[in-house]
Design an enzyme around this catalytic site. Structure first.
Site, PDB file in Angstrom:
ATOM      1  CG  ASP A  34      -2.039   0.923   1.144  1.00 11.07           C
ATOM      2  OD1 ASP A  34      -2.134   1.610   0.108  1.00 11.07           O
ATOM      3  OD2 ASP A  34      -2.829   1.006   2.095  1.00 11.07           O
ATOM      4  CB  CYS A  59     -13.239 -21.749  17.100  1.00  6.80           C
ATOM      5  SG  CYS A  59     -11.724 -21.835  16.134  1.00  6.80           S
TER       6      CYS A  59
HETATM    7 ZN   LIG Z   1     -10.060 -20.849  17.369  1.00  6.99          ZN
END
Ligand SMILES: [Zn+2]
Length: 528
Positions: free
Chosen positions: A86, A288
């Protein structure tokens, strides 16, 4: 530059972008790394599945200068992955003016062997009045023009660190930075001008503030204005790293997007999940099973020292982003991106609100395959606007019946195609010359002859739940029916009416076109 599209659905696409340091499969999330201080190194990012990183050329120039010119940006950040640079435009947004010329930065980006380079731009941000935003757009276009002149010039203005022969081999992909913020006319003007200049990859700037405010409708309009102006080139979106936005931006045609969100959120103890973020102290269970979430309990993670916690949380956040990108890619392959985006919309009202933009959108129609291997799912009234349904109604409006003496409208049955059903066989036995059509509230009128065409024979719709929704919620059905009847002027129109069409034909205009209305029951066919 080469960009090859392998699969597409809506305006989302799986493609391959060839860069000097390898092929980037898109859609791809490009994590932001600081050129000097890195909490998670690009080497680890690569192990986590990110083949490209983006870093700031202005900061690298200020901090390393000639050392970066000599060693190249890959050695500076310690990875041979694809590096996007960038220009430093974002620093303008954050800290006001920066003291560097566009040519200096462009030259530097080439010398450090950036793979994907951005000219110095002036981000419009959010909330800038039109006149001021236009000024920023003009400044960016001027810089972009100068940069491209420099890039294409034969005169050696590059330092000795790089010769022209080598430069051609490692020439970066130059990115056209589209500015204009929430002003669609400026976004369009900016995109078209950069396209004309010859920029290969387009990038939409300034959406960070828009996304921080969850202004997903404004974000969508910005993307659509840009994409509609330049439909065929690959697109990057600056600053998009919230898991909730990923399906939306990909479905609108953003091929790559970058963000530092994974680490910025980690610094604030924000734990990402598929539908947003949650403060670590409010989290009791991990939704998760990445290595971080398997190694610690929520309490243990919270008790780690700040520096370690940021790294672990950052790694988890990256896993969430990667999983989201993978899920979107799989949805593209499966032809289920529409279903996926709508499912995501349920996570936040502002996201669901933004989805109205998919209605009648050309770029979305163009990207949706004409045939899909799997049936499409039709749940709610908004599904009548999915591109497959729009396309089918378009086909029916051009359909010419072999005979316009008699039309039979019969409710759709569970077996597809309609011409293979017992009901069709019985109707044809009684009335061999009649034009027989079935009907579906999402797709409209389905002539039996084309009832095997996608998606007439390849859809699964709710039967019980939809009965609760109002007939007025299906305006496309009424339009499709009215058009079919008025275009073909049948002498006789017999409707075998289920509850849905009974409501539709209460409209006097439609009722006037129908000759006979029969209840949908087991005797209906013998009463024809
Ligand atoms: Zn995780």
């Amino acid at each position: 530059m080469s960009f090859e599209v392998r699969h597409s659905d809506l305006a989302g696409r799986i493609g391959k972008l060839v860069t000097p340091h390898g092929i980037l499969e898109t859609p791809a999330f490009i994590p932001v790394v600081h050129p000097v201080r890195q909490s998670i190194s690009p080497r680890i990012l690569r192990m986590l599945g990110f083949d490209a990183v983006i870093t700031n050329a202005y900061l690298a120039w200020k901090h390393y200068g000639d050392e970066a010119r000599k060693r190249g940006i890959h050695k500076i950040i310690g990875s041979d992955c694809i590096v996007m640079t960038d220009s430093g435009g974002y620093q303008v947004l954050e800290y006001g003016k920066i003291n560097v010329e566009p040519k200096t930065i462009a030259c530097f980006e080439m010398e450090i062997e950036s793979d994907i380079a951005v000219p110095l731009d002036k981000p419009t941000g959010f909330g800038l009045e039109h006149a001021k935003a236009k000024e920023y757009v003009e400044d960016t276009l001027k810089n972009a023009k100068e940069t491209l002149e420099l890039v294409n010039s034969k005169d050696s203005i590059l330092s000795n660190a790089i010769n022209h022969e080598r430069y051609h081999k490692i020439r970066p992909i130059w990115v056209g930075p589209i500015q204009g913020g929430e002003h669609p006319d400026l976004v369009e003007y900016s995109a078209k001008s950069l396209d004309k200049m010859g920029y290969e990859l387009m990038a939409i700037g300034s959406p960070v503030e828009v996304m921080e405010r969850y202004e997903f409708s404004i974000l969508s309009e910005m993307i659509v204005s840009a994409k509609t102006s330049v439909p065929n080139k690959p697109f990057h979106l600056f600053g998009a790293g919230h898991p909730l936005t990923i399906p939306l931006i990909v479905a609108l045609g953003c091929d790559t997007f970058d963000s530092a969100s994974y680490i910025l959120y980690a610094k604030e103890d924000r734990y990402m999940h598929a539908n947003g973020t949650i403060k670590l102290q409010d989290l009791y269970y991990f939704p998760c099973s990445c290595t971080v979430c398997s190694k610690f309990t929520t309490k243990e993670l919270l008790q780690l020292d700040k520096k370690q916690r940021i790294i672990e949380l950052g790694m988890h956040n990256l896993n969430v982003i990667r999983a989201e990108v993978s899920a979107v890619k799989q949805a593209i392959i499966d032809g289920r991106l529409w279903e996926y985006v709508l499912e995501k919309g349920r996570a936040h009202p502002k996201l669901m609100d933004a989805l109205y933009i998919f209605k009648n959108l050309e770029i979305v129609k163009d990207g949706t395959p004409r045939f899909k291997k799997r049936a499409i799912f039709l749940f709610e009234p908004f599904d009548q606007y999915r591109p497959e349904a729009e396309r089918f109604r378009g086909m029916v409006s051009n359909f010419k019946p072999a005979n316009t003496k008699k039309l039979i409208l019969y409710p759709e049955v569970d077996i597809h195609p309609f011409y293979a059903t017992t009901q069709y066989r019985l109707i044809k036995k009684r009335l061999p010359d009649a034009q027989v059509c079935t009907y579906n509230r999402f797709l409209g009128i389905i002539p039996a002859e084309i009832s095997d065409i996608f998606p007439a024979a390849h859809n699964l719709s709710l039967k019980n739940y939809v009965l609760q929704s109002r007939v007025e919620d299906y305006p496309m059905f009424k339009i499709s029916l009215e058009m079919f009847l008025s275009r073909n002027s049948f002498k006789e129109v017999i409707v075998v009416a289920d509850e849905f069409i009974k409501e539709i034909i209460k409209d006097p205009n439609i009722k006037a076109l129908c000759t006979k209305i029969l209840d949908f029951n087991s005797n209906a066919i013998s009463n024809l």
